[in-house]
Design an enzyme around this catalytic site. Structure first.
Site, PDB file in Angstrom:
ATOM      1  N   LYS A  30       0.838  -1.187   0.000  1.00 28.41           N
ATOM      2  CA  LYS A  30       0.000   0.000   0.000  1.00 28.41           C
ATOM      3  C   LYS A  30       0.882   1.249   0.000  1.00 28.41           C
ATOM      4  O   LYS A  30       1.803   1.370   0.809  1.00 28.41           O
ATOM      5  CB  LYS A  30      -0.937  -0.004   1.205  1.00 28.41           C
ATOM      6  CG  LYS A  30      -2.026  -1.047   1.129  1.00 28.41           C
ATOM      7  CD  LYS A  30      -2.941  -0.794  -0.039  1.00 28.41           C
ATOM      8  CE  LYS A  30      -4.103  -1.748  -0.058  1.00 28.41           C
ATOM      9  NZ  LYS A  30      -5.007  -1.515  -1.217  1.00 28.41           N
TER      10      LYS A  30
ATOM     11  N   ASP B 219       0.003  -0.252  -4.601  1.00 29.24           N
ATOM     12  CA  ASP B 219      -1.403   0.157  -4.748  1.00 29.24           C
ATOM     13  C   ASP B 219      -1.624   1.452  -3.979  1.00 29.24           C
ATOM     14  O   ASP B 219      -1.464   1.470  -2.767  1.00 29.24           O
ATOM     15  CB  ASP B 219      -2.315  -0.953  -4.217  1.00 29.24           C
ATOM     16  CG  ASP B 219      -3.800  -0.643  -4.379  1.00 29.24           C
ATOM     17  OD1 ASP B 219      -4.620  -1.536  -4.124  1.00 29.24           O
ATOM     18  OD2 ASP B 219      -4.133   0.502  -4.757  1.00 29.24           O
TER      19      ASP B 219
ATOM     20  N   GLU C 259      -1.159   0.134  -9.038  1.00 27.21           N
ATOM     21  CA  GLU C 259      -2.620   0.100  -9.053  1.00 27.21           C
ATOM     22  C   GLU C 259      -3.186   1.382  -8.475  1.00 27.21           C
ATOM     23  O   GLU C 259      -2.731   1.846  -7.430  1.00 27.21           O
ATOM     24  CB  GLU C 259      -3.087  -1.105  -8.224  1.00 27.21           C
ATOM     25  CG  GLU C 259      -4.574  -1.370  -8.161  1.00 27.21           C
ATOM     26  CD  GLU C 259      -4.864  -2.664  -7.406  1.00 27.21           C
ATOM     27  OE1 GLU C 259      -5.604  -2.618  -6.404  1.00 27.21           O
ATOM     28  OE2 GLU C 259      -4.303  -3.715  -7.795  1.00 27.21           O
TER      29      GLU C 259
ATOM     30  N   ASP D 119      -8.543  -0.691 -10.375  1.00 20.77           N
ATOM     31  CA  ASP D 119      -9.215  -1.492  -9.337  1.00 20.77           C
ATOM     32  C   ASP D 119     -10.571  -0.879  -9.052  1.00 20.77           C
ATOM     33  O   ASP D 119     -11.544  -1.128  -9.771  1.00 20.77           O
ATOM     34  CB  ASP D 119      -8.314  -1.547  -8.086  1.00 20.77           C
ATOM     35  CG  ASP D 119      -8.983  -2.178  -6.883  1.00 20.77           C
ATOM     36  OD1 ASP D 119      -8.389  -2.178  -5.796  1.00 20.77           O
ATOM     37  OD2 ASP D 119     -10.127  -2.667  -7.048  1.00 20.77           O
TER      38      ASP D 119
ATOM     39  N   LYS E 179     -12.312  -8.434  -8.809  1.00 24.50           N
ATOM     40  CA  LYS E 179     -12.617  -8.786  -7.422  1.00 24.50           C
ATOM     41  C   LYS E 179     -13.996  -9.429  -7.366  1.00 24.50           C
ATOM     42  O   LYS E 179     -14.999  -8.757  -7.627  1.00 24.50           O
ATOM     43  CB  LYS E 179     -12.567  -7.544  -6.533  1.00 24.50           C
ATOM     44  CG  LYS E 179     -11.179  -6.950  -6.381  1.00 24.50           C
ATOM     45  CD  LYS E 179     -11.165  -5.794  -5.407  1.00 24.50           C
ATOM     46  CE  LYS E 179      -9.750  -5.286  -5.200  1.00 24.50           C
ATOM     47  NZ  LYS E 179      -9.678  -4.179  -4.228  1.00 24.50           N
TER      48      LYS E 179
ATOM     49  N   GLN F 218     -10.759  -7.634  -1.497  1.00 27.87           N
ATOM     50  CA  GLN F 218     -11.505  -6.521  -0.901  1.00 27.87           C
ATOM     51  C   GLN F 218     -11.301  -6.539   0.614  1.00 27.87           C
ATOM     52  O   GLN F 218     -12.149  -6.068   1.358  1.00 27.87           O
ATOM     53  CB  GLN F 218     -12.981  -6.659  -1.275  1.00 27.87           C
ATOM     54  CG  GLN F 218     -13.785  -5.387  -1.344  1.00 27.87           C
ATOM     55  CD  GLN F 218     -13.187  -4.323  -2.234  1.00 27.87           C
ATOM     56  OE1 GLN F 218     -13.234  -4.370  -3.458  1.00 27.87           O
ATOM     57  NE2 GLN F 218     -12.528  -3.371  -1.592  1.00 27.87           N
TER      58      GLN F 218
HETATM   59  C1  MUC Z   1      -7.342  -2.802  -2.739  1.00 26.43           C
HETATM   60  O1  MUC Z   1      -6.859  -3.500  -3.607  1.00 26.43           O
HETATM   61  O2  MUC Z   1      -7.503  -1.632  -2.930  1.00 26.43           O
HETATM   62  C2  MUC Z   1      -8.293  -1.557  -0.051  1.00 26.43           C
HETATM   63  C3  MUC Z   1      -9.270  -0.717  -0.249  1.00 26.43           C
HETATM   64  C4  MUC Z   1     -10.210  -1.391  -0.989  1.00 26.43           C
HETATM   65  O3  MUC Z   1     -11.270  -0.976  -1.366  1.00 26.43           O
HETATM   66  O4  MUC Z   1      -9.816  -2.601  -1.272  1.00 26.43           O
HETATM   67  C5  MUC Z   1      -8.647  -2.824  -0.590  1.00 26.43           C
HETATM   68  C6  MUC Z   1      -7.700  -3.450  -1.424  1.00 26.43           C
HETATM   69 MG    MG Z   2      -6.559  -1.800  -4.977  1.00 23.09          MG
END
Ligand code: MUC
Ligand code: MG
Length: 366
Positions: A162, A190, A216, A241, A265, A293
């Protein structure tokens, strides 16, 4: 094989530590367990993780839309009439996570009724998925320790880190991870829309020696030209995403040059719409990844069942491991990640059994 009732059970299970990212954080899994009951006594199950910071859904909104709207709309519909289901749910805009859970629970009833696994029904390409672990915001040392714990404890060698923090300091954490884990480990980032396009470009420049596999959602999709400018200069794939919750949004981002990869997802597009998204991507020659998620074991099991069903979704490691930070879970027979892989359940349907005592303990409506 008609739908008799759709149930929406709110429950809450705390995490050992919160997962933090640019668009929010999750400290407790306050989810909704969705169950579809057929006239023949078959019960299909799926999990709905509310993400207000991503899709605007809450536990209350999911429970209400499923119990008070979607359920009554589906009573009497055949479980194989999935396109009638999709059309009826489609009359209500938004609510992707709620719709996805109803769809996946119906697939579970189909598999149980026909005596085959959902992953086989979807395509049956393989029986396991490599696992990618999502590492949330923390001091760099803690992020390295978490990744090392996943590598040593579960054989996981793919990590999505992240980023998107302000003030900017994420290259420090990514660099520490690369140095600690070595060149063989796959790293991606991400940003959950945390940066502007220019901040994202600067970050990519500063991390270009880290051999990142992809990036991402570094900046918002609504920064249309900024994101297109960023993608044009990026030397790594730029995955979309949360900006692609519907097939139409997938087409818009790809044809608009605002993404060069798509995160699928099952928690937001279920199985039926995820197959549409996958078909689009395969047709357009675009890579995909099975995203997360921040799913529980039920959600991760569904993501793995879909990912393993198709060659394109099975190619990359799938994000299937954040349930490991939950203090408990609802599955009677827990998932096991070994040698960096998660095997798909082979039983009829999704092969998931809920521990009813735990559900009683964690449900919030009794
Ligand atoms: C992601 O891939 O973003 C974090 C926030 C969200 O909405 O999903 C997660 C994972
Ligand atoms: Mg994401």
């Amino acid at each position: 094989m008609k739908i008799r009732r759709v149930e929406a059970i709110p429950y809450a299970i705390p995490y050992r530590k919160p997962l933090r990212f640019a668009s929010g954080e999750v400290a407790t899994a306050e989810h909704v367990l969705v169950r579809v009951h057929t006239e023949d006594g078959v019960v299909g199950t799926a999990d709905a993780p509310p993400r207000p910071f991503t899709y605007g859904e809450t536990q209350v909104s999911i429970r209400s839309i499923v119990a008070d709207q979607f359920g009554p709309q589906l009573v009497g519909v055949g479980i194989l009439e999935r396109e009638i289901v999709r059309a009826r749910l489609g009359r209500t805009v938004g609510n992707p996570v709620a719709k996805a859970a109803v769809d996946m629970a119906i697939w579970d009833t189909i598999g149980q009724t026909l005596g085959v696994s959902v992953s086989e029904l979807l395509g049956g390409f393989t029986d396991r998925m490599r696992v990618s672990h999502m590492v949330g915001f923390a001091p760099a040392g803690e992020m390295v320790a978490e990744a090392a714990r996943m590598r040593d404890g579960h054989g996981i060698t793919t990590f999505k880190v992240k980023v998107g923090r302000r003030p900017y300091r994420d290259d420090e954490a990514c660099r520490a991870l690369r140095e600690a884990l070595g060149p063989a480990v796959e790293l991606s980032i991400d940003g959950n829309r945390g940066w502007t396009a220019s901040e994202s470009a600067r970050a990519l420049r500063e991390m270009q020696d880290l051999d990142l596999a992809f990036a991402e959602e570094l900046c918002p999709a609504d920064d249309v030209l900024g994101r297109r400018w960023l993608v044009q200069q990026s030397t790594i794939p730029m995955f979309a995403d949360e900006s692609v919750a519907r097939p139409g949004e997938v087409t818009r981002e790809l044809l608009g040059g605002a993404a060069t990869g798509i995160s699928i997802k099952t928690s937001r597009t279920g199985f039926t719409t995820s197959q549409l998204v996958l078909g689009l991507c395969e047709g357009l020659g675009v890579e995909v990844v099975i995203g997360n998620q921040i799913d529980t074991q039920v959600g991760s099991l569904c993501a793995a069942a879909f990912g393993a069903a198709h060659p394109l979704t099975a190619r990359r490691a799938a994000e299937l491991s954040n349930y490991l930070d939950l203090t408990d879970d609802l599955l009677a027979d827990p998932l096991v990640i070994q040698d960096g892989e998660l095997a798909v359940r082979q039983g009829p349907g999704l092969g998931l059994v809920i521990d009813e005592d735990k559900l009683q303990r964690y449900r919030q409506d009794s």
